[in-house]
Design an enzyme around this catalytic site. Structure first.
Site, PDB file in Angstrom:
ATOM      1  N   THR A 193       0.920  -0.869  -0.467  1.00  0.00           N
ATOM      2  CA  THR A 193      -0.006  -0.557  -0.106  1.00  0.00           C
ATOM      3  C   THR A 193       1.051   0.791   0.236  1.00  0.00           C
ATOM      4  O   THR A 193       0.335   2.589  -0.647  1.00  0.00           O
ATOM      5  CB  THR A 193      -0.828   0.050   1.306  1.00  0.00           C
ATOM      6  OG1 THR A 193      -1.370  -1.403   1.039  1.00  0.00           O
ATOM      7  CG2 THR A 193      -2.175   1.217   0.980  1.00  0.00           C
TER       8      THR A 193
ATOM      9  N   ASN B  41      -5.628  -9.390  -7.274  1.00  0.00           N
ATOM     10  CA  ASN B  41      -6.043 -10.510  -6.490  1.00  0.00           C
ATOM     11  C   ASN B  41      -7.033 -11.221  -5.910  1.00  0.00           C
ATOM     12  O   ASN B  41      -7.284 -12.162  -5.883  1.00  0.00           O
ATOM     13  CB  ASN B  41      -5.581  -9.898  -5.621  1.00  0.00           C
ATOM     14  CG  ASN B  41      -6.041  -8.125  -5.042  1.00  0.00           C
ATOM     15  OD1 ASN B  41      -6.100  -7.595  -6.216  1.00  0.00           O
ATOM     16  ND2 ASN B  41      -6.952  -7.537  -4.417  1.00  0.00           N
TER      17      ASN B  41
ATOM     18  N   SER C   3       5.282  -7.182  -1.788  1.00  0.00           N
ATOM     19  CA  SER C   3       4.213  -6.971  -0.211  1.00  0.00           C
ATOM     20  C   SER C   3       4.600  -8.613   0.033  1.00  0.00           C
ATOM     21  O   SER C   3       4.931  -9.435  -0.478  1.00  0.00           O
ATOM     22  CB  SER C   3       2.973  -7.151  -0.193  1.00  0.00           C
ATOM     23  OG  SER C   3       2.436  -7.662   1.062  1.00  0.00           O
TER      24      SER C   3
ATOM     25  N   HIS D 142       4.408 -10.585   3.237  1.00  0.00           N
ATOM     26  CA  HIS D 142       3.017 -10.786   3.852  1.00  0.00           C
ATOM     27  C   HIS D 142       2.072 -11.803   2.670  1.00  0.00           C
ATOM     28  O   HIS D 142       1.166 -12.640   3.438  1.00  0.00           O
ATOM     29  CB  HIS D 142       2.163 -10.455   4.509  1.00  0.00           C
ATOM     30  CG  HIS D 142       1.028  -9.578   4.129  1.00  0.00           C
ATOM     31  ND1 HIS D 142      -0.111  -9.940   4.048  1.00  0.00           N
ATOM     32  CD2 HIS D 142       1.125  -8.640   3.601  1.00  0.00           C
ATOM     33  CE1 HIS D 142      -1.357  -9.105   3.945  1.00  0.00           C
ATOM     34  NE2 HIS D 142      -0.215  -7.962   3.198  1.00  0.00           N
TER      35      HIS D 142
ATOM     36  N   THR E 165      13.533   4.804  10.497  1.00  0.00           N
ATOM     37  CA  THR E 165      14.242   3.611  10.955  1.00  0.00           C
ATOM     38  C   THR E 165      13.439   2.433  10.258  1.00  0.00           C
ATOM     39  O   THR E 165      12.970   1.585  10.678  1.00  0.00           O
ATOM     40  CB  THR E 165      14.399   3.406  12.562  1.00  0.00           C
ATOM     41  OG1 THR E 165      15.166   4.374  12.582  1.00  0.00           O
ATOM     42  CG2 THR E 165      14.988   2.499  13.212  1.00  0.00           C
TER      43      THR E 165
ATOM     44  N   CYS F 198      -8.822  -7.258   1.634  1.00  0.00           N
ATOM     45  CA  CYS F 198      -8.425  -6.298   1.990  1.00  0.00           C
ATOM     46  C   CYS F 198      -8.925  -4.868   1.988  1.00  0.00           C
ATOM     47  O   CYS F 198      -9.766  -4.155   2.093  1.00  0.00           O
ATOM     48  CB  CYS F 198      -7.556  -5.393   0.556  1.00  0.00           C
ATOM     49  SG  CYS F 198      -6.136  -6.470   0.148  1.00  0.00           S
TER      50      CYS F 198
END
Ligand code: PMP
Length: 386
Positions: A72, A152, A200, A202, A240, A327
């Protein structure tokens, strides 16, 4: 059915790989990669190793990989109206109607410079549609085109190689959301002509909350970063680094690089399920079956089924599937993808997505079919008798 749950929602999130879990856990709390001391240098090494692995998966240089919090964010970064291609600022954003909402929303582009391109009833966006949309732009326009590698919801694989060539020949920039193709198809070949690629973690067996934007070479450059601050990720994405997530992502990318033959058995299993569904419910529609699809995805609709209710019934039967895109879970209403394909209302309301994981077994596929016979088949039978 056994007590064990059956997870058939790989397109929402793939099972965490053992190697990714181990790498992520080992990297927890290791230090700040920007620190010059030994702890910092260890963290930096982990990030750099992962960068090499993701670059190898995508067929790019390590310096082309920008780590993000997921696809995203990568999509939001890519859709930048201040982006320059060969020194010229992009003027219009062209996206297909079946993109993920994070692309369809247009990123930072104003609505009057966002053009949504139609897809055919088969779920494909044709290269000719992209060519015509570019030709329709005003004189001097510089297009940024965003088309996903594979959808998807339906698994339909898009002609992104041809589209990339067209966009580049027109002097534009091409962004490809390759989230669903990575680890399932040959990513490097598929995105060889993309200037930017979103990934992505995952969806490939890494933890959630990590991803990357690939910014290939120096043909395109950002106007301003989406997230400003420190100079991390070569001044392109401040903050970070998520060292643990990135370590998991790197481990998953290493394993996901071997796509050749990796999905062959799942592909056979997927086709077997579809055959069974057709035999049990002759009126069933497998969406996108006429064109090339991902090896693991079934988007199936049987008139009379209510997808949200069916998903709950499958869940109670121990089977995790999804109604359209996970999603947008929580959001009721028809899927924009099936809408764009012009699917009849009854079928849109009935669509279910079954996405096999790389670990799905024959016994699990059989259990899914048994559940279908109980939950969906009777509704279909009533409908055709009416
Ligand atoms: N693009 C596509 C095609 C997706 O399927 C998803 C996740 N469903 C995303 C982007 C968003 O990815 P992330 O979860 O990493 O933000």
């Amino acid at each position: 059915m056994s007590d064990k749950r059956i997870y058939l929602d790989d397109n929402a999130s793939a099972p965490l790989r053992v190697s990714a879990r181990e790498a992520a856990v080992a990297a927890l709390g290791i230090g700040n990669p920007s620190s010059v001391h030994d702890e910092g240098r260890s963290a930096r090494r982990i990030v750099n190793d992962a960068r090499e692995a993701v670059a190898a998966l995508a067929g790019v240089s390590a310096s082309d990989v920008i780590f993000t919090s997921g696809a995203t964010e990568a999509n939001a970064m890519a859709l930048d109206p201040a982006l320059k291609v060969n020194g010229r600022t992009v003027t219009h954003l062209l996206v297909s109607a079946i993109e993920h909402p994070s692309v369809l929303c247009g990123g930072r582009f104003p609505a009057d410079r966002l053009i949504v391109m139609d897809v055919g009833p088969d779920g494909l966006i044709s290269p000719q549609t992209v060519e015509a949309a570019i030709a329709d732009l005003p004189e001097g326009a510089v297009p940024l085109v965003s088309v996903m590698a594979a959808n998807n919801e339906t698994g339909v694989v898009q002609p992104v190689v041809e589209i990339g060539v067209i966009v580049r020949e027109a002097g534009g920039a091409f962004h490809c959301d390759a989230v669903q193709a990575a680890g399932r198809l040959d990513l490097a070949t598929l995105t060889a002509d993309a200037d930017m690629v979103s990934l992505s973690g995952h969806k490939m067996g890494a933890p959630t909350g990590v991803g990357a934007l690939i910014l290939r070479g120096d043909r395109v450059s950002f106007g301003r970063p989406l997230i400003g601050g420190g100079g991390q990720e070569r001044n392109k994405r401040a903050g970070t680094e998520n060292v643990s997530g990135i370590a998991g992502f790197g481990a998953a990318a290493k394993e996901a690089s071997a796509v050749e033959g990796a999905w062959a058995e799942i592909w056979t299993l997927r086709d077997w399920i579809e055959e069974r569904l057709r035999a049990i419910s002759p009126d069933v529609r497998i969406i996108g079956a006429e064109v090339r699809r991902l090896p693991n995805t079934i988007c199936v609709a049987l008139d009379g089924v209510q997808s949200e209710t069916a998903v709950i019934a499958f869940d109670l039967a121990g089977v995790a599937i999804s109604a359209g895109s996970a999603c947008s879970s929580g959001k009721v209403g028809p899927s924009h993808v099936l809408e764009a394909m012009g699917l009849e209302d009854g079928l849109k309301r009935a669509a279910l997505r079954i996405s096999l994981t790389r670990e799905t077994t024959r016994a699990e596929a059989e259990a899914f079919v048994v559940a279908w016979e109980k939950i969906c088949a009777p509704v279909g039978a009533r409908q055709s008798a009416a």
